[in-house]
Design a protein around this motif. Structure first.
Motif, mmCIF file in Angstrom:
data_model
loop_
_atom_site.group_PDB
_atom_site.id
_atom_site.type_symbol
_atom_site.label_atom_id
_atom_site.label_comp_id
_atom_site.label_asym_id
_atom_site.label_seq_id
_atom_site.Cartn_x
_atom_site.Cartn_y
_atom_site.Cartn_z
ATOM 1 N N GLY A 61 -36.381 -6.347 7.034
ATOM 2 C CA GLY A 61 -36.948 -7.581 6.304
ATOM 3 C C GLY A 61 -35.427 -8.596 5.415
ATOM 4 O O GLY A 61 -36.334 -9.465 5.211
ATOM 5 N N ARG A 62 -34.766 -7.750 4.779
ATOM 6 C CA ARG A 62 -33.970 -7.782 4.032
ATOM 7 C C ARG A 62 -33.224 -8.838 4.734
ATOM 8 O O ARG A 62 -32.001 -9.381 4.011
ATOM 9 N N PHE A 63 -32.829 -8.755 5.892
ATOM 10 C CA PHE A 63 -31.721 -9.735 6.856
ATOM 11 C C PHE A 63 -32.847 -11.050 6.226
ATOM 12 O O PHE A 63 -31.942 -12.351 6.330
ATOM 13 N N GLU A 64 -33.728 -10.755 6.640
ATOM 14 C CA GLU A 64 -34.930 -11.601 7.484
ATOM 15 C C GLU A 64 -35.070 -13.193 5.690
ATOM 16 O O GLU A 64 -34.737 -13.910 5.505
ATOM 17 N N SER A 65 -34.786 -12.461 4.241
ATOM 18 C CA SER A 65 -35.132 -12.696 3.247
ATOM 19 C C SER A 65 -33.655 -13.421 2.762
ATOM 20 O O SER A 65 -33.339 -14.123 2.508
ATOM 21 N N PHE A 66 -32.300 -12.528 3.349
ATOM 22 C CA PHE A 66 -30.662 -13.120 3.555
ATOM 23 C C PHE A 66 -31.530 -14.677 4.094
ATOM 24 O O PHE A 66 -30.748 -15.564 3.763
ATOM 25 N N ILE A 67 -31.709 -14.844 5.601
ATOM 26 C CA ILE A 67 -31.689 -16.471 6.412
ATOM 27 C C ILE A 67 -32.701 -17.277 4.984
ATOM 28 O O ILE A 67 -31.842 -18.333 5.285
ATOM 29 N N ARG A 68 -33.511 -16.484 4.768
ATOM 30 C CA ARG A 68 -34.483 -18.072 4.477
ATOM 31 C C ARG A 68 -34.182 -18.407 2.691
ATOM 32 O O ARG A 68 -34.516 -19.043 2.674
#
Length: 532
Positions: free
Chosen positions: A86-93
């Motif tokens: 989830g944190r990685f997906e937030s980083f990408i966004r």
């Protein structure tokens, strides 16, 4: 170098040592720029997987800070597994316009949806790996990293009939590290012994000529000579030397160094036929230049169980400073069989050697013995290529696997071909197209060039009156151009290796022009002497 220099004394120097003297001569004048086409370090590199590497590093560093966020002294800890995706997906966004971040996003999808690997395990391995906060585990290669690099290797080596489950990889400090480990472990495990014969596909990268003769190994070399008249393919009569049962192994570089020519299908078929007759023959193929060729087929795909594959990421991705390579073996390889068939007394010695690694050392595969031997066995628990290096290797592999249009490869091939054309045009000699040629290097046949420019008599004169090394020093001294002697690569005629990877197009034009001017100057001297 002065006129009294005995160039014959330089004949035994490695071309890479001779290069230093040539550079010194070429730099001796301040009124020109030295052009060093001696070494094969490319001046191009892959940027997108590097963008991704550094962005992944930023994400991982932020992740590490979560463990000790109550401290103010810049102390991080192991990345927290819960919620990592989830944190990685937030980083990408939040950084979706960054090319490196977008690559990381697409890579995660590719690993999950195309390679069928566990996306969470991949992300965790990459995050911890880039931080370098753990020993490499498994030591031979990180689990998901190995599967990704396997997919890359099998595709690029043309192994369409093989799967990831058929092979094992050992991540090493470049192709040179791989070779050092292989020579050592083959000796330690009784596969090659002092006095054994090994065949070398010549011309070949100089260290392959030098290592077998060292006191460490004391191997006898048999050259399998490629023929320039056959566009640097091996004549069948040369390959048939491998039918001699006293030859234990065949070492080669494919595509070759320095002719830069891949083995054609006819020769591959001949080698396959020889292996049928000689199922005990070991083949070691260094395929570092294979990725510069469309539809490349490695001997690893032709004779898989007899072949040790060495591949380096250094040249294609412009990563010589990263030291990234792999050794590949099938799980049914001949080396394990040879160890299993050793005399009982030798097996007992080896069992003792590897007893600290596993309870039943006789079951230790050769590729895992390589890992242990790379750290003198006793330090096996700290073996393995550094994890940040493995992460960069994975990102390089993914960049090529995801490049559906092969844009990067096409760009490099076009770049090198333009440089080759520029060199030969200014040299005034036609360079024939060869579908098997890579052109990462090119060999200048000094006698042939002299003949094509000014005829047979001049060619004979230049070769009989000028030592090959003397010609290279003359080129360095008068033109400021550094080339390496073909003799150091076991080329059978006076020649010079030109790297087409490390200078720009206009500089290769300058090299061609300089050599042509020197040939013209020598021709005037020839005419003057002839007229006396």
């Amino acid at each position: 170098m002065d006129n009294k220099t005995d160039y014959s004394k330089l004949a035994n120097l490695s071309p890479f040592e001779l290069k230093n003297s040539l550079i010194e001569i070429a730099q001796s004048r301040s009124d020109r720029v030295m052009l060093n086409a001696g070494r094969g370090n490319p001046n191009f590199l892959a940027t997108l997987p590097r963008y991704a590497f550094f962005q992944l590093g930023l994400f991982a560093a932020q992740e590490s800070e979560m463990s000790f966020s109550f401290l103010n002294e810049n102390v991080g800890g192991m990345p927290i597994k819960d919620g990592l995706m989830g944190r990685f997906e937030s980083f990408i966004r939040h950084k979706c316009e960054n090319p490196g971040v977008m690559f990381l996003s697409k890579a995660l999808s590719f690993v999950r949806d195309q390679l069928g690997l566990d996306a969470y395990q991949y992300l965790q391995e990459m995050t911890e790996g880039i931080l370098g906060c753990n020993y490499p585990v498994p030591d031979r290669m990180l689990t998901i990293s190995e599967e990704i690099v396997k997919a890359y290797i099998l595709r690029e080596m043309g192994a369409t009939s093989m799967t990831n489950d058929d092979i094992d990889l050992f991540a090493t400090e470049g192709g040179t590290g791989a070779m050092a480990y292989l020579f050592n472990s083959m000796k330690e495990n009784g596969i090659l012994k002092a006095g054994d014969k090994i065949a070398l596909g010549a011309p070949i990268f100089t260290p392959y000529l030098e290592i077998p003769e060292l006191n460490d190994y004391e191997l006898h070399e048999v050259l399998i000579n490629a023929d320039p008249a056959l566009k640097w393919q091996y004549p069948e009569s040369e390959l048939r030397k491998l039918e001699d049962p006293s030859i234990k192994a065949f070492y080669l570089v494919n595509p070759s160094n320095p002719p830069s020519v891949k083995i054609d299908d006819k020769s591959l078929d001949i080698i396959a036929d020889i292996v049928k007759k000689r199922p005990d023959l070991i083949i070691l193929t260094d395929d570092v230049y294979g990725t510069f060729v469309d539809n490349f087929r490695s001997l690893f795909t032709i004779c898989p169980d007899n072949t040790i594959l060495v591949y380096s990421f250094s040249k294609y991705f412009g990563a010589t400073g990263w030291r990234l390579g792999v050794i590949g073996l099938t799980r049914n390889n001949i080396l394990d069989k040879k160890i299993a068939n050793l005399p009982h007394a030798e097996k007992e010695i080896l069992n003792k050697r590897y007893s600290s690694i596993i309870p039943e050392p006789e079951k230790l595969k050769f590729i895992d013995r390589l890992v242990g031997d790379s750290r003198a066995v006793a330090l096996n628990h700290t073996a393995g290529l550094s994890t940040p290096q493995q992460v960069q290797m994975v990102l390089f592999a993914l960049a090529e696997l995801m490049d559906n249009n092969q844009g990067y490869k096409k760009a490099l091939i076009n770049l090198i071909q333009r440089r080759s054309a520029a060199l030969y045009k200014q040299l005034g000699v036609e360079h024939e197209f060869d579908e098997n040629s890579v052109d990462y290097y090119t060999l200048l046949d000094l006698e042939d060039i002299a003949r094509k420019l000014y005829g047979d008599d001049f060619a004979k004169w230049i070769i009989t009156t000028k030592n090959a090394n003397e010609l290279l020093f003359t080129i360095a001294s008068e033109a400021g151009v550094v080339l390496l002697p073909g003799q150091g690569f076991a080329v059978q005629h006076p020649s010079a290796r030109v790297s087409l990877a490390n200078l720009n197009e206009y500089q290769y034009k300058a090299i061609g022009t300089s050599i042509h001017k020197l040939a013209s100057k020598s021709y005037e001297q020839f005419k003057h002497n002839k007229g006396k």
